[in-house]
Design a protein around this motif. Structure first.
Motif, PDB file in Angstrom:
ATOM      1  N   PHE A 117       0.910  -1.284   0.212  1.00  8.96           N
ATOM      2  CA  PHE A 117      -0.095  -0.054  -0.122  1.00  8.96           C
ATOM      3  C   PHE A 117       0.980   0.909  -0.081  1.00  8.96           C
ATOM      4  O   PHE A 117       1.118   1.915   0.987  1.00  8.96           O
ATOM      5  N   LYS A 121      -0.898   5.645  -3.376  1.00  8.94           N
ATOM      6  CA  LYS A 121      -2.196   5.076  -2.735  1.00  8.94           C
ATOM      7  C   LYS A 121      -2.569   5.280  -1.845  1.00  8.94           C
ATOM      8  O   LYS A 121      -4.221   6.313  -2.021  1.00  8.94           O
ATOM      9  N   TYR A 124      -3.990   9.092  -3.076  1.00  9.27           N
ATOM     10  CA  TYR A 124      -5.266   8.959  -4.277  1.00  9.27           C
ATOM     11  C   TYR A 124      -6.255   8.540  -2.818  1.00  9.27           C
ATOM     12  O   TYR A 124      -7.608   9.526  -3.254  1.00  9.27           O
ATOM     13  N   CYS A 154      -8.203   2.563   3.830  1.00  7.94           N
ATOM     14  CA  CYS A 154      -6.937   4.188   3.859  1.00  7.94           C
ATOM     15  C   CYS A 154      -7.132   4.076   5.332  1.00  7.94           C
ATOM     16  O   CYS A 154      -8.146   5.775   6.185  1.00  7.94           O
TER      17      CYS A 154
END
Length: 350
Positions: A117, A121, A124, A154
């Motif tokens: 991860f 990312k 984003y 996340c």
């Protein structure tokens, strides 16, 4: 210091450098061992490098929390078991890590997340959360579930609960914002964060909390009033859904009544068929009609009988018009044939 090894010894493969990347602290507990059932459970959901690494860590933490030993820290158990939870690309990554480079559970989690991860990312997803908006044809519940999904993907986003609720509220369409304000008894943002979260969760569980138009499947002979609220209003969706439920109930009752009626008719037809079969079996199969409709014998109520030639059927003569000049026969001339024959016999005898 001189190296006294022979050339053959010097050409042999080294024996150093085979340590694992994960360093497990010494375990001095007596009778400690990892059960095979626990290893099998960890291996039942192995991470290949393609799945969500956060979900994998959640699953792994849940499994390892079921196994405890009074003399062994839970983090040591996790360090021992984690390699069994990897396969494919993920296992190759761990094997390539420098020997003895992972000393604690936190080190392992940090390297695992950063590998699968990456920061790009994270950036984003943080941007997706910040710029979140409700899609034109998306219900309130769908929007809330999608927003929570971004937060879950996340977990290190760093947004406070207040920031999350404010972002979601301002991403909604006007109708759903009004519905939240109504549920809050005023401005939704005037509530405490925990109360606001409870209101959102409650609204997302209501069956009819839909922001897009619902086309009720009702008869065109009974259209809704043109003065009804807008199709996008929360109240209208409730009315339409309730009306649809009532129609479904009525249709269910109608289908049941039709089914019962059909069963009754089938029973009646079966009984009639049985009666017809019984009647036809009791009647004679052949009858002989009187071909010329002639009577061969007559017996009166007084007991007198006539057994002579067949009596022909009566002949209906055409009526003649009676005029003044027409002479009516006397009653003596009107005698039945049997009487006339008797009179002739008397005259002959005389």
């Amino acid at each position: 210091m001189a190296d006294n090894r022979t050339m053959a010894q010097m050409l042999q493969a080294p024996i150093e450098g085979y340590e694992d990347a994960i360093v497990v602290p010494p375990i001095n507990a007596n009778n400690f061992e990892l059960k095979q059932t626990l290893i099998n459970l960890v291996q039942s959901n192995q991470f290949t490098g393609k799945q969500d690494p956060h979900n994998h860590l959640r699953f792994f933490n849940k499994v390892t929390s079921t196994f405890r030993h009074p003399e062994v820290p839970n983090t040591s158990i996790k360090l021992l078991l984690f390699p069994f939870s990897l396969e494919g690309e993920a296992r190759t990554w761990l094997d390539k890590e420098p020997p003895r480079s992972i000393l604690t559970w936190d080190d392992l989690v940090s390297k695992f997340i950063n590998q699968f991860f990456p920061p790009s990312k994270t950036t984003y997803l943080r941007n997706e959360i910040t710029t979140f908006y409700q899609k034109p044809n998306e219900t309130f519940n769908e929007a809330w579930e999608r927003f929570k999904g971004l937060l879950r993907q996340c977990p290190h986003h760093g947004f406070s609960e207040l920031h999350q609720l404010d972002t979601f509220y301002n991403s909604l369409n006007t109708n759903d914002q009004d519905a939240l304000d109504s549920a809050a008894g005023g401005n939704f943002l005037d509530k405490m964060p925990r109360d606001g979260l409870a209101i959102i969760e409650s609204k997302s569980k209501v069956r009819y909390s839909r922001s897009r138009a619902i086309e009720p499947r009702v008869s065109t002979n009974a259209p809704l009033s043109t003065s009804s609220p807008s199709n996008n209003s929360f109240e209208f969706q409730q009315m339409a859904a309730l009306l649809e439920d009532k129609m479904n109930i009525q249709m269910s009752h109608l289908e049941k009544a039709i089914s019962e009626k059909q069963m009754t008719l089938a029973t009646v037809k079966a009984v009639e068929k049985t009666n017809q079969a019984s009647s036809s079996s009791s009647l004679p199969s052949n009858t002989i009609p009187n071909p010329r409709n002639e009577a061969k014998a007559i017996t009166t109520r007084s007991g007198a009988s006539y057994d002579g030639p067949p009596i022909p059927p009566p002949v209906v003569e055409k009526e003649t018009e009676v005029t003044k000049d027409t002479e009516l026969p006397s009653t003596e001339d009107i005698q039945p044939p049997l009487v006339q024959d008797q009179n002739k016999d008397k005259e002959t005898n005389q």
